[in-house]
Scaffold this motif. Structure first.
Motif, PDB file in Angstrom:
ATOM      1  N   ASP A  37       0.869  -1.184   0.000  1.00 18.72           N
ATOM      2  CA  ASP A  37       0.000   0.000   0.000  1.00 18.72           C
ATOM      3  C   ASP A  37       0.903   1.230   0.000  1.00 18.72           C
ATOM      4  O   ASP A  37       1.649   1.456   0.949  1.00 18.72           O
ATOM      5  N   ARG A  66       0.096   4.467  -0.083  1.00 18.63           N
ATOM      6  CA  ARG A  66      -0.488   5.720   0.387  1.00 18.63           C
ATOM      7  C   ARG A  66       0.293   6.264   1.589  1.00 18.63           C
ATOM      8  O   ARG A  66       1.165   5.590   2.155  1.00 18.63           O
ATOM      9  N   GLU A 114      -3.389   7.637   5.753  1.00 18.50           N
ATOM     10  CA  GLU A 114      -4.393   6.981   4.911  1.00 18.50           C
ATOM     11  C   GLU A 114      -4.407   5.475   5.172  1.00 18.50           C
ATOM     12  O   GLU A 114      -5.472   4.851   5.274  1.00 18.50           O
ATOM     13  N   TYR A 115      -3.232   4.906   5.242  1.00 19.65           N
ATOM     14  CA  TYR A 115      -3.106   3.469   5.509  1.00 19.65           C
ATOM     15  C   TYR A 115      -3.737   3.114   6.853  1.00 19.65           C
ATOM     16  O   TYR A 115      -4.510   2.145   6.959  1.00 19.65           O
ATOM     17  N   GLN A 150       5.276   4.087   1.603  1.00 22.76           N
ATOM     18  CA  GLN A 150       4.753   5.279   0.950  1.00 22.76           C
ATOM     19  C   GLN A 150       5.463   5.522  -0.379  1.00 22.76           C
ATOM     20  O   GLN A 150       6.667   5.330  -0.502  1.00 22.76           O
ATOM     21  N   CYS A 162      -3.262   1.740  -3.952  1.00 26.91           N
ATOM     22  CA  CYS A 162      -3.417   3.029  -3.268  1.00 26.91           C
ATOM     23  C   CYS A 162      -4.906   3.207  -3.005  1.00 26.91           C
ATOM     24  O   CYS A 162      -5.574   2.248  -2.609  1.00 26.91           O
ATOM     25  N   GLY A 163      -5.459   4.397  -3.215  1.00 21.41           N
ATOM     26  CA  GLY A 163      -6.883   4.592  -3.020  1.00 21.41           C
ATOM     27  C   GLY A 163      -7.677   4.361  -4.280  1.00 21.41           C
ATOM     28  O   GLY A 163      -8.879   4.074  -4.225  1.00 21.41           O
ATOM     29  N   ARG A 185      -1.432   6.295  -7.873  1.00 20.01           N
ATOM     30  CA  ARG A 185      -0.191   6.140  -7.124  1.00 20.01           C
ATOM     31  C   ARG A 185       0.313   4.703  -7.190  1.00 20.01           C
ATOM     32  O   ARG A 185       1.524   4.450  -7.172  1.00 20.01           O
TER      33      ARG A 185
END
Length: 458
Positions: A374, A376, A380-381, A393, A413-414, A418
């Motif tokens: 991940d 992010r 956010e994570y 990140q 990511c979201g 990314r």
């Protein structure tokens, strides 16, 4: 009498507001303008205004300032903090000094913290306080981070920020507050979605202003500071010296496939601005995926090498002027150019391509042996992630102290932008078996029928 209302010209990608202030008689002031002046100039032209003053609150870290171009092209007078040691013609203001704007007056207020020389500006209409431009000092629900100058300055500047915010709290509750940094800006120590506020509202609701003790403020401010792009340490000196004025309209020179190969052999880098799906379907080997969207400049500054020639690959429907202007905002003044004819011309000329696997949330839910990365930000994570996913990140992906995960690896990511960037960096580092997730944690939870995990996994 109607209240003074400066016009915010917002750069959503950088999370900043430039303010355009009508001074009367067709004159205007621009406060904290960034280098891509197209939106600011359009706003001024619509209102029949000529920008005669370009004002800075501090040496900016997140963008190249547009004051030099406003001075060179519009003839604007540059106003900056006197202690910033700028190496170009400007009028330096110190604490308490006034700038007569006609019916309005701008008064400098020393508010160090976000940077050592930071000034806020009180705006008066006659004897009436109309509002305050707070730059990177007081923001909506937070304050400017203090770790951008250097690690040794983080705590001293945080203490200065505490005193600066309390100095601003001496202003009347009804005073409008016009910050430069806001939602989306990596210069802020956390921020909400709103961009303007009042002194009274911040006094009542800003969590940092509820802390009476300086030590508690410093700890709380530092706890809000996440990672930031490395180029933030490079641009202040560019802005102190005075950036080059880009005399010609922004654009990208055409590069034949043969010329691109020559540039790559000499150490150039390729940034692929196409959407993630198109990048995954086929791209130049070693290309960095940074899809063109409002945050393109941020990620270009974070991921690309400022010392290597920059070759752009874009889609036919993407604006080369927008790409060049975004690059200039973060100091990439002269990209080598763009591949002509998109990927079709490259392959037709015998150019090699690579593909990256792409999966949806349902596909990820069926995968049991993949390492999920991940990319992010940590906050956010922590707010919600796929159980078992590791957080690396994007900006620091290749700086991890531990070994990079080996395939099969799914990068997420979201959404996917990314994640595409992270996958491209891992491929550049020599990893194979990389897959991009087209979606985010919520889509995974719906497909898997399981809740996301929260917090930080060990």
């Amino acid at each position: 009498m109607a209240p003074i209302a400066p016009i915010p010209v917002v750069d959503e990608g950088l999370g900043n507001s430039t303010y355009l202030l009508d001074l009367g008689a067709g004159r205007a002031l621009a406060l904290d303008p960034q280098r891509d002046l197209r939106a600011l100039r359009a706003e001024a032209a619509t209102r029949g205004l000529r920008i005669v003053y370009a004002v800075e609150t501090h040496l900016h870290t997140d963008f190249v300032s547009g004051t030099a171009e406003l001075a060179a092209v519009e003839g604007a007078r540059i106003i900056s903090p006197a202690v910033g040691e700028r190496a170009f013609d400007h009028l330096g203001l110190a604490d308490g000094e006034d700038l007569d704007l006609g019916s309005l007056t701008l008064r400098a207020l020393s508010t160090p913290g976000h940077s050592p020389e930071h000034l806020s500006y009180l705006l008066y209409e006659g004897d009436t306080l109309a509002g305050v431009f707070t730059g990177g000092s007081l923001m909506v629900g937070t304050a400017g981070r203090t770790d951008l100058v250097g690690p040794e300055q983080t705590v001293p500047l945080a203490r200065a920020q505490y005193r600066s915010l309390h100095r601003l709290m001496e202003l009347p509750d009804e005073t409008p507050v016009w910050p430069t940094h806001g939602a989306g800006s990596f210069c802020s120590a956390g921020a909400g979605a709103e961009r303007t506020t009042t002194i009274g509202r911040e006094r009542r609701t800003n969590p940092l202003l509820q802390l009476e003790r300086e030590d508690a403020f410093v700890q709380a401010l530092m706890a809000r500071m996440g990672s930031f792009p490395g180029y933030f340490r490079r641009l202040p000196e560019v802005n102190r010296r005075g950036p080059a004025v880009l005399a010609s309209p922004a654009g990208l020179a055409p590069l034949s496939p043969a010329r691109v190969r020559e540039l790559l052999a000499a150490g150039a880098q390729v940034v692929d601005a196409r959407p993630t799906r198109e990048f995954a379907a086929g791209h130049l080997p070693g290309a960095i995926s940074i899809p063109l969207r409002p945050v393109f400049a941020l990620w270009l500054g974070w991921l690309a090498d400022p010392q290597a020639p920059l070759v752009i690959v874009r889609g036919a429907d993407q604006d080369p002027e927008a790409i060049a202007a975004a690059a200039a905002k973060v100091g990439f003044d002269s990209p080598a150019g763009e591949l002509t004819g998109d990927m079709a011309a490259w392959t037709a000329n015998g150019g090699a391509t690579e593909r990256t696997e792409l999966t949806d949330a349902a596909g990820l839910a069926r995968m049991s042996d993949a390492t999920v990365v991940d990319v992010r930000q940590a906050a956010e994570y922590a707010a919600g992630h796929v159980p078992g996913a590791i957080n690396l990140q994007l900006g620091d992906l290749l700086k991890t102290d531990g070994p990079l995960p080996e395939g099969p690896v799914v990068v997420m990511c979201g959404h996917s932008e990314r994640a595409g960037g992270g996958a491209s960096l891992l491929e550049r580092a020599g990893l194979s078996g990389i897959t991009i997730l087209d979606g985010g944690p919520d889509e995974w939870a719906a497909a898997a029928g399981r809740p996301v995990a929260t917090g930080v996994e060990q």
